[in-house]
Design a protein around this motif. Structure first.
Motif, PDB file in Angstrom:
ATOM      1  N   UNK A  56       0.840  -1.204   0.000  1.00  0.00           N
ATOM      2  CA  UNK A  56       0.000   0.000   0.000  1.00  0.00           C
ATOM      3  C   UNK A  56       0.872   1.250   0.000  1.00  0.00           C
ATOM      4  N   UNK A  57       1.925   1.223   0.820  1.00  0.00           N
ATOM      5  CA  UNK A  57       2.831   2.363   0.882  1.00  0.00           C
ATOM      6  C   UNK A  57       3.513   2.587  -0.466  1.00  0.00           C
ATOM      7  N   UNK A  58       3.919   1.480  -1.094  1.00  0.00           N
ATOM      8  CA  UNK A  58       4.552   1.569  -2.407  1.00  0.00           C
ATOM      9  C   UNK A  58       3.603   2.153  -3.443  1.00  0.00           C
ATOM     10  N   UNK A  59       2.337   1.718  -3.396  1.00  0.00           N
ATOM     11  CA  UNK A  59       1.335   2.248  -4.339  1.00  0.00           C
ATOM     12  C   UNK A  59       1.199   3.760  -4.180  1.00  0.00           C
ATOM     13  N   UNK A  60       1.123   4.188  -2.913  1.00  0.00           N
ATOM     14  CA  UNK A  60       0.952   5.613  -2.648  1.00  0.00           C
ATOM     15  C   UNK A  60       2.096   6.408  -3.257  1.00  0.00           C
ATOM     16  N   UNK A  61       3.323   5.924  -3.056  1.00  0.00           N
ATOM     17  CA  UNK A  61       4.481   6.628  -3.610  1.00  0.00           C
ATOM     18  C   UNK A  61       4.460   6.578  -5.134  1.00  0.00           C
ATOM     19  N   UNK A  68      -3.410  14.137  -3.902  1.00  0.00           N
ATOM     20  CA  UNK A  68      -4.486  13.757  -2.977  1.00  0.00           C
ATOM     21  C   UNK A  68      -4.796  12.270  -3.075  1.00  0.00           C
ATOM     22  N   UNK A  69      -4.772  11.745  -4.300  1.00  0.00           N
ATOM     23  CA  UNK A  69      -5.011  10.297  -4.433  1.00  0.00           C
ATOM     24  C   UNK A  69      -3.886   9.530  -3.749  1.00  0.00           C
ATOM     25  N   UNK A  70      -2.667  10.004  -3.979  1.00  0.00           N
ATOM     26  CA  UNK A  70      -1.522   9.384  -3.320  1.00  0.00           C
ATOM     27  C   UNK A  70      -1.704   9.407  -1.805  1.00  0.00           C
ATOM     28  N   UNK A 100       8.475   1.196  -4.277  1.00  0.00           N
ATOM     29  CA  UNK A 100       7.943   1.705  -5.540  1.00  0.00           C
ATOM     30  C   UNK A 100       9.054   1.838  -6.580  1.00  0.00           C
ATOM     31  N   UNK A 101      10.223   2.300  -6.138  1.00  0.00           N
ATOM     32  CA  UNK A 101      11.349   2.422  -7.064  1.00  0.00           C
ATOM     33  C   UNK A 101      11.771   1.055  -7.578  1.00  0.00           C
TER      34      UNK A 101
END
Lengths: 420, 369
Positions: B66-71, B246-248, B283-284
């Motif tokens: 989830x954290x990766x998606x946000x980034x 905001x989506x992030x 995410x990277x």
């Protein structure tokens, strides 16, 4: 991944280069600041606002931030964004811990600078030679440095007396200087609580009592860097790499070499900042003791418009809020609320006269908010004090970001032979 | 063409594999230099995890994902949302306080709390977005500042509303009928998969659809690739910046929820922190691709879980794994760059070869740039 910060700037933002403006000397700003603080002290009776103790703490809190900011200046003037400053500082603290413990404080400083340069070498390799996005590389370096410092601390300090898996044994600080006659006289003068005079006296007392030799070293580094970067051919070429690497290349400048030199210097200075935290501020190495000062340094540099004088002002501002919270707690910070309100009102008036109605209204509203806060409460909770530097940064950037001008090619990818 | 595609897949996989190998080699070199046991490290890291550890890995991976998606949503727009950390701290705190009130019955309480968390995350992120588009403040700096402010603000609010249990200060406990039970995945494991880790799966699917199948996703990717081209085709870049941040932030708001509803049932001083920064790395690692991020999250989670055994089995500090993780991130971006250069050179040679057969005089590698 490519970054194009220029393209994402708001369309309406005026290019700073086109707006002519008078330069107000740093001394005028300092004088205005002194008068304001003195007035607040006399009016609110919060004498800790600028006592010699608070001032000395301010100096001690400002130096690591200023060194981080200076490190950022070196790197960004050559066009490399260095968000890895935090990591390089962390490496500096562990280097200072190890070499400081075994070989004395000066070896600790050198060790810290070397460790900072190791982090910087990684950053230079990734950004300059491989064209990796600067922020990505910086984030990675921060992760690596955090892990490396924790790992090395566990390996190096676990068995030592007074040390442990997360901290070193106590470390010796480098020599500190006290001028006996002046120091005592100034403290006496400060205790009279006179307008302006006592404030000046506590300032003098602060720099003549137990002044660390590392602070002197930091001042020399800052002044030296300013001269080197703005008054020599070397500095001109280095800065040209940050403004337009293609043009620099066409004039025969070895852009890669200058960028690498700048980033390595940046790492060494950030490492020295870490050494200051470990050797002078705490007298011990601890995991996580940089506490985000690398980021704050970066903010101080941006706040200072990528200039040496500006970054010193930014660092002192952050150092001051830090020190005030440590020394004087909520009540002194409470006195500052009215100072912030006054400054914001001043900003609002300036903006209104320039015709920036919306900006002026925003400043006015925030300023009135601070004034209301001041008059309805007696103290500021410690958690709010802790966030002061960060809120200040946001406010300052929000109010002044469009007057700031970063090096034109800062953070952009450059490859040799790009000019064709 | 079949052969070329194979090569393409090989090239795409080359970078992460190369990065992991490089990271392991560097880690081993550091261990050698520090005089620690390299063989002990390798045998511990590559040992087969027990069933309960597998569940732990999956639980942590879903949170990291989830954290990766946000980034990643930010990255796709060329926005560096370093503020995932602050956004999820603010969001999970608010959700914990809201859910504990028990205004709504059981599952509805959970659903509304999820919405509250997303809203708070989005609002916290929007500060950076608005500052960027109206005042030109770099989101990197503003989100770093907002992270620090979030830490102090939640600490302050926790002191206001929290109840103290022993050494832990925490919000009131969520009513029992709003707890989300675990999923019994492996019969031999005493622990269960967190119920709300299903959010990670939904988030991944939502991310894929949003980016690849929606008009907004197209605008997002277009802006990320070339802001000036996006402006030319009528995309409001400033609006895109705020909305995508905001989506992030909304996705960041989900990060703490599986733990909150499935495990801790309250937000306290001991609540897990630092997931936001790990998400950037993940995410990277996954190149902002929904499946790639999942691999990255699993890899990071696996390394962290295995590192817990290092101290006992090999007398090596578990922090060594953080070095490996950092090096993997740096190595993977460098490797992608190397592979990209290699592929460019390959293509140039190919085109040059094709051109030289038709028009030998004009064939230069430069023509393909």
């Amino acid at each position: 991944m490519t970054m194009a910060p220029e393209e994402l700037r708001p369309a309406g933002a005026p290019s700073a280069a086109l707006v002519p403006r008078r330069r107000i000397s740093i001394w005028v700003w300092l004088l205005v600041g002194l008068v304001l603080i003195s007035a607040v002290r006399v009016l609110t009776g919060a004498n800790e606002v600028d006592s010699a103790g608070t001032m000395r703490e301010t100096v001690n809190a400002s130096v690591p931030i200023a060194l981080a900011a200076l490190a950022g200046l070196w790197s960004e003037r050559a066009g490399v964004v260095n968000i890895g400053l935090e990591g390089m500082m962390i490496l500096g603290t562990i280097g200072a811990g190890y070499f400081g413990y075994w070989y004395g404080p000066w070896a600790g400083i050198v060790g810290a600078m070397v460790f900072g340069m190791i982090g910087a070498a990684l950053h230079a390799l990734a950004t300059v030679y491989f064209g990796v996005d600067h922020i990505v590389s910086g984030v990675a370096i921060n992760i690596i440095a955090l892990g490396a410092a924790a790992f090395l601390a566990d390996t190096w300090f676990s068995g030592l007396r007074g040390g442990g898996p997360t901290q070193s044994p106590p470390l010796d600080a480098p020599l500190s200087i006290t001028l006996p006659g002046i120091s005592d006289a100034m403290i006496t003068l400060q205790d009279k609580h006179w307008f302006i005079i006592s404030d000046l006296a506590s300032l003098v007392a602060a720099v003549t009592t137990q002044l660390s030799s590392m602070t002197v070293l930091a001042v020399i580094l800052i002044v030296g860097s300013a001269l080197l970067l703005w008054r020599t051919g070397f500095g001109l070429r280095l800065r040209s790499c940050g403004e337009s690497p293609v043009a620099a290349e066409s004039l025969g400048v070895n852009v890669y070499r200058y960028k690498v030199i700048a980033v390595l210097t940046s790492g060494a200075i950030a490492g020295a900042g870490g050494a200051f935290i470990a050797l002078v501020s705490s007298g011990i190495y601890q995991n996580g003791q940089t506490g985000g000062r690398g980021y704050i340094g970066l903010a101080a540099m941006i706040f200072g418009n990528w200039r040496p004088g500006g970054l010193v002002m930014g660092s002192v501002l952050f150092g001051y809020t830090d020190a005030l919270q440590l020394r004087a707690g909520g009540e002194a910070v409470h006195a500052l609320l009215i100072l912030v309100a006054i400054i914001l009102l001043g900003v609002a008036i300036l903006q209104f006269r320039r015709g920036l109605k919306i900006a002026a209204t925003t400043s006015l509203v925030i300023g009135v908010g601070f004034a209301v806060w001041f008059f309805t409460t007696d103290t500021v909770p410690a958690d709010f004090t802790r966030m002061t530097p960060y809120v200040t940064t946001l406010l300052v950037l929000g109010l002044a970001a469009q007057r700031l001008r970063m090096p034109a090619a800062d953070g952009l990818r450059y490859r040799r032979g790009q000019a064709g | 063409m079949g052969k070329l595609d194979l090569r393409r897949i090989a090239l795409a996989l080359a970078a992460p594999v190369l990065a992991i190998v490089v990271a392991l080699v560097i880690t081993c070199l550091i261990l050698l230099a520090a005089g620690s046991s390299v063989s002990g490290f390798l045998s511990t890291i590559f040992s087969v995890p027990a069933e309960r550890n597998v569940i732990n890995i999956l639980n942590n991976a879903s949170i990291l994902y989830l954290s990766g998606l946000a980034a990643a949503i930010g990255f796709r727009m060329n926005l560096f949302n370093i503020g995932v950390e602050g956004q999820y701290q603010m969001a999970v705190f608010t959700a914990a306080v809201f859910a504990a009130q028990g205004w709504l019955p059981g599952p509805i309480n959970v659903i509304v709390s999820i919405i509250v968390a997303m809203l708070v995350g989005a609002i916290w992120a929007s500060i950076a977005g608005v500052l960027k588009v109206t005042r030109g403040v770099s989101e990197v700096i503003s989100t770093i500042m907002l992270n620090a402010i979030a830490v102090s603000l939640t600490a302050y609010l926790l002191r206001k509303v929290g109840v103290s249990t022993g050494s832990n200060l925490a919000t009131e406990e969520i009513p029992r009928d709003s707890w989300v039970g675990g999923i019994k995945l492996l019969s031999g494991a005493p622990n269960e998969l967190l119920g709300l880790s299903v959010l990670a799966v939904l988030g991944g699917i939502g991310y894929a659809i949003l980016l690849n199948r929606s008009k907004f996703g197209f605008a997002l990717r277009a802006t990320g690739t070339s802001a000036s081209a996006a402006v030319a085709s009528g995309i409001d870049v400033r609006r895109m910046v705020v909305v995508s941040l905001m989506i992030s932030g909304a996705v960041a708001g989900l990060i703490g929820l599986p733990l909150l509803f499935g495990n801790s049932h309250s937000y306290g001083t001991t609540f897990q922190a630092g997931i936001g920064f790990a998400g950037i790395a993940v995410a990277l690692l996954g190149r902002n691709n929904p499946i790639g991020i999942a691999f990255g999250a699993l890899l990071f989670s696996y390394l962290t879980e295995q590192s817990n055994l290092l101290e006992i089995n090999a007398q090596v500090s578990p922090d060594i794994v953080a070095i490996s993780q950092g090096v993997i991130v740096l190595a993977v971006v460098i490797a992608y760059e190397v592979v990209r250069r290699y592929r460019n050179a390959l293509e140039q040679r190919q085109v040059a070869a094709e051109l030289s057969t038709s028009a030998p005089s004009e064939a230069t590698p430069e023509a393909t740039r």
